[in-house]
Write a protein that holds these residues in place. Structure first.
Motif, short mmCIF file in Angstrom:
data_model
loop_
_atom_site.label_atom_id
_atom_site.label_comp_id
_atom_site.label_asym_id
_atom_site.label_seq_id
_atom_site.Cartn_x
_atom_site.Cartn_y
_atom_site.Cartn_z
N LYS A 163 32.41 3.84 -32.60
CA LYS A 163 33.08 4.08 -33.35
C LYS A 163 32.57 3.56 -35.00
N LEU A 164 31.22 3.93 -35.69
CA LEU A 164 31.28 3.36 -37.14
C LEU A 164 32.01 4.19 -38.53
N GLU A 165 32.17 3.18 -38.57
CA GLU A 165 33.40 3.29 -39.81
C GLU A 165 32.04 2.14 -40.94
N VAL A 166 32.93 2.50 -42.26
CA VAL A 166 32.72 2.57 -43.68
C VAL A 166 31.88 0.72 -43.47
N LYS A 167 32.54 0.07 -43.42
CA LYS A 167 32.38 -1.27 -43.63
C LYS A 167 30.73 -1.34 -42.72
N ASP A 168 30.43 -0.32 -41.40
CA ASP A 168 29.66 -0.77 -40.42
C ASP A 168 27.82 0.34 -41.65
N PHE A 169 28.46 1.40 -42.54
CA PHE A 169 27.42 1.44 -43.83
C PHE A 169 27.13 0.61 -44.80
N LYS A 170 28.31 -0.14 -45.45
CA LYS A 170 27.71 -0.84 -45.89
C LYS A 170 27.08 -1.88 -45.94
N PHE A 171 27.26 -2.58 -44.08
CA PHE A 171 26.26 -3.03 -43.85
C PHE A 171 24.90 -2.41 -43.51
N PHE A 172 24.90 -1.77 -43.30
CA PHE A 172 23.71 -0.82 -43.10
C PHE A 172 22.47 -0.81 -44.50
N LEU A 173 23.32 -0.74 -45.72
CA LEU A 173 23.09 -0.45 -47.02
C LEU A 173 22.61 -1.88 -46.94
N ILE A 174 23.06 -3.06 -46.86
CA ILE A 174 22.66 -4.09 -47.75
C ILE A 174 21.76 -4.74 -46.74
N THR A 175 21.43 -4.72 -45.66
CA THR A 175 20.24 -5.32 -44.29
C THR A 175 18.44 -3.45 -44.98
N GLY A 176 19.32 -2.78 -45.05
CA GLY A 176 18.41 -1.90 -45.27
C GLY A 176 16.92 -2.11 -46.87
N PHE A 177 18.12 -2.08 -47.73
CA PHE A 177 18.25 -3.30 -48.91
C PHE A 177 17.24 -3.56 -49.03
N ILE A 178 17.60 -5.80 -47.95
CA ILE A 178 16.78 -6.31 -47.84
C ILE A 178 15.01 -6.21 -47.31
N CYS A 179 15.18 -5.29 -46.27
CA CYS A 179 13.82 -4.42 -45.79
C CYS A 179 13.27 -4.03 -46.40
N VAL A 180 13.31 -2.61 -46.29
CA VAL A 180 12.61 -2.31 -46.61
C VAL A 180 12.53 -1.93 -48.41
N VAL A 181 14.00 -2.51 -49.25
CA VAL A 181 13.43 -2.40 -50.68
C VAL A 181 13.05 -3.46 -51.51
N VAL A 182 13.19 -4.58 -50.84
CA VAL A 182 12.76 -5.67 -51.05
C VAL A 182 11.66 -6.20 -50.35
N SER A 183 11.71 -6.59 -49.03
CA SER A 183 10.92 -7.59 -47.75
C SER A 183 9.60 -6.47 -48.68
N MET A 184 9.57 -5.26 -47.55
CA MET A 184 8.69 -4.66 -47.42
C MET A 184 7.79 -3.86 -48.75
N ILE A 185 8.27 -3.35 -49.75
CA ILE A 185 7.64 -3.64 -50.57
C ILE A 185 7.02 -5.08 -51.07
N LEU A 186 7.63 -6.18 -51.13
CA LEU A 186 6.73 -7.35 -51.17
C LEU A 186 5.42 -7.29 -50.38
N TYR A 187 5.82 -6.47 -49.04
CA TYR A 187 4.60 -6.45 -47.71
C TYR A 187 3.68 -6.03 -48.33
N GLN A 188 3.45 -4.65 -48.93
CA GLN A 188 2.28 -3.97 -49.37
C GLN A 188 2.18 -4.11 -50.53
N LEU A 189 2.72 -4.94 -51.52
CA LEU A 189 1.70 -4.97 -52.70
C LEU A 189 1.04 -6.42 -51.90
N ALA A 190 1.23 -6.70 -51.04
CA ALA A 190 0.67 -8.37 -50.38
C ALA A 190 -0.63 -7.63 -50.04
N ILE A 191 -0.18 -6.45 -49.30
CA ILE A 191 -1.83 -5.73 -48.70
C ILE A 191 -3.08 -5.03 -49.54
N SER A 192 -1.90 -4.91 -50.84
CA SER A 192 -2.65 -4.40 -51.79
C SER A 192 -3.65 -5.18 -52.52
#
Length: 326
Positions: free
Chosen positions: A60-89
């Protein structure tokens, strides 16, 4: 078990072509745009399996779970993977692949301080050998590769390691596919919000003035044509979606330590793809560095496998003792 090793082979091949396929699209898509597209596609592809797991485990996914996934999504996709893509370029695909595969080096100290996980003697030896391998590849006495590209890659690896540590607890509870799918989708939605903000005049002007043109007026669909669509499909569906699917299925069929073979083989395999497809030369110091990194990774893999076997035997012994006492 045989099925698990088949998943490992598929995941290894797909992940090892990641840098090459991203390099081939360099200049055709904005780096931020491509990061959004591939993780949104990948997250959606993982979603049906994630929903099946959620229903099977009666999660049962609760509001706190989605807050957690927002944090992990931000770290992985917004921060890490943008840096990764810039590295590739800004650097060679082979160098990015090798250095990013060393993200477990960052996991060890973070896990020690954040999760109080033990650091063993063999772990330290493995870290030292791997760091020496990175040092040899970078060849600071005759620097011929992009310093900014190296910086982007190492920062990407560091933040990806942080994502792995933060997501570890939920991965045990919900499964890696659930955590990845929801983190990818919510992270790509956060990135979409940034993309919309980047189109505001004063924001676009600001990024242009400080020399960060890739962050100004980021497109969403621009560049998607019949010519680029196959590349986008491969990166989004195969590399990101199926790559992570096979990796997590491998973990379910074998174990986390066995599935980690993917990242131990990648530093050797990815440069071969870069040589064949992109004609990127593999220098002698790079070969030596790869050998050292593989040696360091092998030490970690062998010792982790040994400890896991001992733990399994200990647990089995405890179960037998409990049943005998009953």
């Amino acid at each position: 078990m045989k099925k698990g090793y088949l998943y490992i082979i598929f995941a290894t091949i797909l992940f090892s072509t990641m840098e090459v396929s991203l390099k081939m699209t360099s200049g055709k898509f904005n780096p931020i745009q491509l990061t959004f597209l591939r993780f949104f596609i990948g997250g959606v592809l993982l979603l049906p399996i994630a929903i099946k797991i959620i229903r099977k485990r009666k999660i049962k996914l609760e509001v706190k779970d989605f807050k957690f996934f927002l944090i992990t999504g931000f770290i992985c996709v917004v921060v890490s993977m943008i840096l990764y893509q810039l590295a590739i370029s800004s650097s060679q695909a082979s160098i990015v692949a090798i250095l990013f595969s060393c993200n477990p080096i960052f996991v060890i100290p973070i896990a020690y301080f954040a999760l109080k996980e033990a650091i063993y003697k063999d772990t330290i030896i493995s870290m030292v050998i791997s760091v020496l391998g990175i040092f040899v590849i970078l060849n600071p006495f005759n620097m011929s590769i992009s310093i900014i590209g190296i910086a982007y890659t190492l920062l990407s690896a560091l933040t990806f390691a942080l994502y792995g540590i933060i997501g570890k607890k939920k991965s045990k509870e919900y499964g890696g596919i659930v955590v990845s799918s929801l983190s990818f989708i919510l992270g790509s939605m956060e990135l979409l919000i940034f993309i919309m903000i980047s189109r505001i005049n004063f924001v676009a002007t600001f990024f242009n003035e400080i020399g960060m043109k890739n962050f100004a007026r980021v497109p969403v669909l621009k560049g998607i044509t019949l010519g680029t669509l196959p590349e986008l499909i491969y990166i989004g569906i195969f590399v990101t979606g199926l790559g992570y699917t096979f990796y997590f299925l491998a973990m379910e069929e074998t174990s986390a330590s066995v599935a980690s073979l993917v990242f131990y083989i990648k530093p050797a395999l990815a440069p071969c793809f870069a040589l064949i497809i992109l004609k990127e030369a593999i220098k002698f110091n790079t070969v030596i560095g790869i050998v050292l990194i593989l040696l360091g990774s092998s030490i970690t893999f062998i010792q982790n496998s040994r400890r896991n076997r001992e733990l399994e035997k200990e647990n089995e012994h405890k179960k037998v003792s409990v049943n005998a006492g009953a």
